[in-house]
Structures are given as C-alpha cells and as structure tokens.
Design an enzyme around this catalytic site. Structure first.
Site, PDB file in Angstrom:
ATOM      1  N   GLY A   1       4.099  -3.525  -7.418  1.00  0.00           N
ATOM      2  CA  GLY A   1       4.865  -2.291  -7.258  1.00  0.00           C
ATOM      3  C   GLY A   1       4.858  -1.767  -5.837  1.00  0.00           C
ATOM      4  O   GLY A   1       4.567  -2.495  -4.890  1.00  0.00           O
TER       5      GLY A   1
ATOM      6  N   HIS B   1      10.068  -7.141  -1.263  1.00  0.00           N
ATOM      7  CA  HIS B   1      10.104  -7.419  -2.706  1.00  0.00           C
ATOM      8  C   HIS B   1      11.548  -7.594  -3.188  1.00  0.00           C
ATOM      9  O   HIS B   1      11.829  -8.461  -4.015  1.00  0.00           O
ATOM     10  CB  HIS B   1       9.496  -6.251  -3.498  1.00  0.00           C
ATOM     11  CG  HIS B   1       8.031  -6.034  -3.276  1.00  0.00           C
ATOM     12  ND1 HIS B   1       7.544  -4.923  -2.626  1.00  0.00           N
ATOM     13  CD2 HIS B   1       6.951  -6.763  -3.646  1.00  0.00           C
ATOM     14  CE1 HIS B   1       6.223  -4.979  -2.591  1.00  0.00           C
ATOM     15  NE2 HIS B   1       5.830  -6.080  -3.191  1.00  0.00           N
TER      16      HIS B   1
ATOM     17  N   GLN C   1      -8.241  -8.428  -8.791  1.00  0.00           N
ATOM     18  CA  GLN C   1      -8.121  -9.022  -7.460  1.00  0.00           C
ATOM     19  C   GLN C   1      -8.582  -8.089  -6.345  1.00  0.00           C
ATOM     20  O   GLN C   1      -8.459  -8.413  -5.174  1.00  0.00           O
ATOM     21  CB  GLN C   1      -6.690  -9.510  -7.211  1.00  0.00           C
ATOM     22  CG  GLN C   1      -5.637  -8.426  -7.051  1.00  0.00           C
ATOM     23  CD  GLN C   1      -4.228  -9.020  -7.002  1.00  0.00           C
ATOM     24  OE1 GLN C   1      -3.688  -9.453  -8.011  1.00  0.00           O
ATOM     25  NE2 GLN C   1      -3.636  -9.063  -5.833  1.00  0.00           N
TER      26      GLN C   1
ATOM     27  N   LYS D   1       4.575 -14.109   3.062  1.00  0.00           N
ATOM     28  CA  LYS D   1       3.647 -13.262   3.824  1.00  0.00           C
ATOM     29  C   LYS D   1       2.227 -13.516   3.325  1.00  0.00           C
ATOM     30  O   LYS D   1       1.279 -13.545   4.100  1.00  0.00           O
ATOM     31  CB  LYS D   1       3.999 -11.795   3.671  1.00  0.00           C
ATOM     32  CG  LYS D   1       3.107 -10.951   4.533  1.00  0.00           C
ATOM     33  CD  LYS D   1       3.188  -9.511   4.181  1.00  0.00           C
ATOM     34  CE  LYS D   1       1.922  -8.850   4.626  1.00  0.00           C
ATOM     35  NZ  LYS D   1       1.018  -8.579   3.529  1.00  0.00           N
TER      36      LYS D   1
ATOM     37  N   SER E   1       4.903  -4.649   4.053  1.00  0.00           N
ATOM     38  CA  SER E   1       3.772  -4.679   3.133  1.00  0.00           C
ATOM     39  C   SER E   1       3.590  -3.283   2.554  1.00  0.00           C
ATOM     40  O   SER E   1       3.809  -2.285   3.257  1.00  0.00           O
ATOM     41  CB  SER E   1       2.498  -5.069   3.905  1.00  0.00           C
ATOM     42  OG  SER E   1       1.348  -4.722   3.159  1.00  0.00           O
ATOM     43  N   SER E   2       3.178  -3.224   1.299  1.00  0.00           N
ATOM     44  CA  SER E   2       2.914  -1.916   0.696  1.00  0.00           C
ATOM     45  C   SER E   2       1.812  -1.195   1.470  1.00  0.00           C
ATOM     46  O   SER E   2       1.791   0.036   1.541  1.00  0.00           O
ATOM     47  CB  SER E   2       2.490  -2.076  -0.758  1.00  0.00           C
ATOM     48  OG  SER E   2       3.535  -2.708  -1.462  1.00  0.00           O
TER      49      SER E   2
HETATM   50  O1  PAF Z   1       1.262 -10.518  -4.232  1.00  0.00           O
HETATM   51  C1  PAF Z   1       1.025  -9.654  -5.088  1.00  0.00           C
HETATM   52  O2  PAF Z   1       1.638  -8.605  -5.129  1.00  0.00           O
HETATM   53  C2  PAF Z   1      -0.065  -9.913  -6.119  1.00  0.00           C
HETATM   54  O3  PAF Z   1      -1.121 -10.621  -5.564  1.00  0.00           O
HETATM   55  C3  PAF Z   1       0.456 -10.630  -7.389  1.00  0.00           C
HETATM   56  C4  PAF Z   1       1.001 -12.016  -7.081  1.00  0.00           C
HETATM   57  C5  PAF Z   1       1.565  -9.787  -8.025  1.00  0.00           C
HETATM   58  C6  PAF Z   1      -0.675 -10.786  -8.402  1.00  0.00           C
HETATM   59  O4  PAF Z   1      -1.198  -9.561  -8.789  1.00  0.00           O
END
Ligand code: PAF
Length: 283
Positions: free
Chosen positions: A31, A37, A61, A149, A185-186
């Site tokens: 998001g 995106h 993560q 990226k 990038s967010s």
């Molecule tokens: O790149 C991301 O935004 C995240 O690492 C992903 C691939 C959606 C997995 O949570």
C-alpha cells in the site's frame, strides 16, 4: 473495481474469471501507492485479462526495531488510485486472514537472503518469501509483477518460485524515479524537505560507480570505497554499496558481463535502497 478481504471472496472472483477463460496477473504491495506501484499495475494489465492487487503490510518482514507500526496506511486513497488505473480487484486482508492461527511454516531461501539487505535485516526475506508464497497460493495468479527497485527481493522470489515449482511467471519492472533521480518508495514520505534534497545522491553515486566500472579506471573495491565516501559526505550512513554479479548477487569480478550495483544507506532514520543493473558491453 471489486474489493475482497477474505480468501474465500478472492477465490470466488478468480473462479468466475477462470471460467470465462481469463488469465490473472497479480501485483503484491504494502500500500501507500505511488507512481512506481501504478506502473506495475499498468504492466500487469498488458499481460493478463484480469489484474489483482494486494495491499497488506506484512508484519513478518519487519524486524523488532523496524517501522511496522509506523508504515503508512492509506487504503482509501490507494483504492482510488487503483480504480483510476483499472485494477479489477483489490485484496485487503487482515493479518489473521493471511497468517491464520499460530503458523509454524516459514520459507527460507538460502544464501541469497544472507547477503546485502539480509545482513542488516535478518528476518526480512523470510517474511517476504513466506507472504509472497502464501499470497500466490491464495490468489493463484498466472503472472506476478515486481518492481526492480527491490532487486534482491526479485531475486529471492524468483528462486523460491523455481525451487517450489510454483506455476507463476515473475515479471520484473524497471524502477520509476522522481525527476531528481530518487527511486520512488513509500519510505520517501518519511524524509524531511532537506533530506529530500540529499536523497538523490544515492542514485548519483550508483551512476558514478557504473561509469567507473565501465571505464575500468579503478578496482571494484576502490569504486565502492569512493561511493561510500560520497554518501557519507552527503550525510548518509551507508549500510552497503556493492558491485555484484547480476544473477548471483555475489561480488563481481572484472571480465564478467552482467552487473548490478546494490546500495542501502540511512538518511536520518530512513533507510533507502537503490540499484543499477547493466551489461559490460554497454557504453
Ligand atoms: O515489495 C513489497 O512491497 C513487499 O515486500 C511485498 C512483495 C508486497 C511482500 O510483502
């Protein structure tokens, strides 16, 4: 655009589309969507009849001292953007829907995940591999689109897909940059106006190192040291700056043909990553 928050709902939509003979491309995201995106969604639309986007800030993560809680959550605005670029379905699951009850399974891709970002973020790539595998099993797409990226992430996902025989074709898409060269990038949203002026130095250092590799004017180690100094002088705290083999991500050697230079550095509290991939015959 449809919205789904459960596995059952998404499977129902996918079943209907499959019955119509439609192929499915999937764009996993966390998001806070930006033009990078949206580019992934645009590419996905050229590769399949239906496009599914997930928005899921994946807790596994993030390390204990990382920005999981602070990570920007902008779902309403994200949905408007996805509608605008013609996504067919957005999947917005809760953590419990994705991870269920007390999960015991973790996916670990050896070696690749121990390098670069894996050194300073030891749990990161297990979390990515595990959630991407779960999302692939939930959505069951034909194709999945990832931004370059996150070059190391793309490499880890590709290896996982190969090793687990997952029937998903991975489509990598070039990094989208601001006019300044800064990779979108967010996490750029964390930067102050002053830091936003400094941030493009990361890409400038990559461009300079690429030119030096192609010109063969210094050893790879000297090129890396000079880029690290450039970053430090600009106010970054560098994590790594490494000239690598584009496939193995191991240190590159002169005479190899495909390179990627991978870099990560902190600006204030914000950790930025970027990379540049190129071929030795390129001028
Ligand atoms: O790149 C991301 O935004 C995240 O690492 C992903 C691939 C959606 C997995 O949570």
């Amino acid at each position: 655009m449809q919205q789904a928050s459960t596995v059952a709902e998404i499977r129902q939509s996918v079943k209907q589309w499959r019955a119509q003979g439609h192929s499915i491309a999937f764009v996993p995201t966390m998001g806070n969507l930006h033009d990078g995106h949206l580019k992934l969604v645009e590419v996905a639309k050229t590769r399949a009849e239906r496009v599914i986007v997930s928005i899921f800030v994946n807790p596994t993560q993030f390390g204990p001292n990382e920005d999981y809680s602070a990570y920007p959550r902008t779902e309403a605005e994200d949905c408007r953007k996805l509608q605008g670029v013609g996504a067919d379905l957005v999947f917005l699951p809760e953590v419990s829907e994705v991870y269920g009850n007390n999960p015991k399974t973790n996916i670990h891709v050896k070696d690749l995940t121990a390098l670069h970002c894996g050194t300073s973020r030891p749990v990161h790539f297990d979390g990515v591999a595990t959630v991407v595998c779960k999302l692939f099993n939930i959505v069951q797409p034909d194709k999945a689109v990832f931004g370059l990226k996150d070059y190391q992430q793309c490499a880890v996902v590709r290896k996982m897909v190969e090793d687990l025989n997952l029937p998903v074709k991975i489509i990598p898409v070039a990094t989208v940059r601001e006019a300044s060269g800064l990779a979108m990038s967010s996490r750029n949203g964390y930067l102050s106006p002053e830091q936003l002026k400094t941030a493009p130095v990361l890409y400038q250092a990559l461009l300079g190192a690429k030119s030096a590799v192609l010109a063969q004017t210094a050893t790879f180690s000297a090129i890396e040291q000079s880029a690290l100094q450039q970053l430090q002088s600009a106010g970054f705290v560098p994590d790594y700056f490494s000239i690598c083999n584009a496939d193995t991500l191991l240190p590159a050697h002169p005479g190899e043909s495909a390179f990627v230079i991978l870099a990560a550095a902190k600006l204030g509290k914000t950790r930025l990553i970027d990379n540049i991939a190129f071929n030795s015959i390129e001028q």
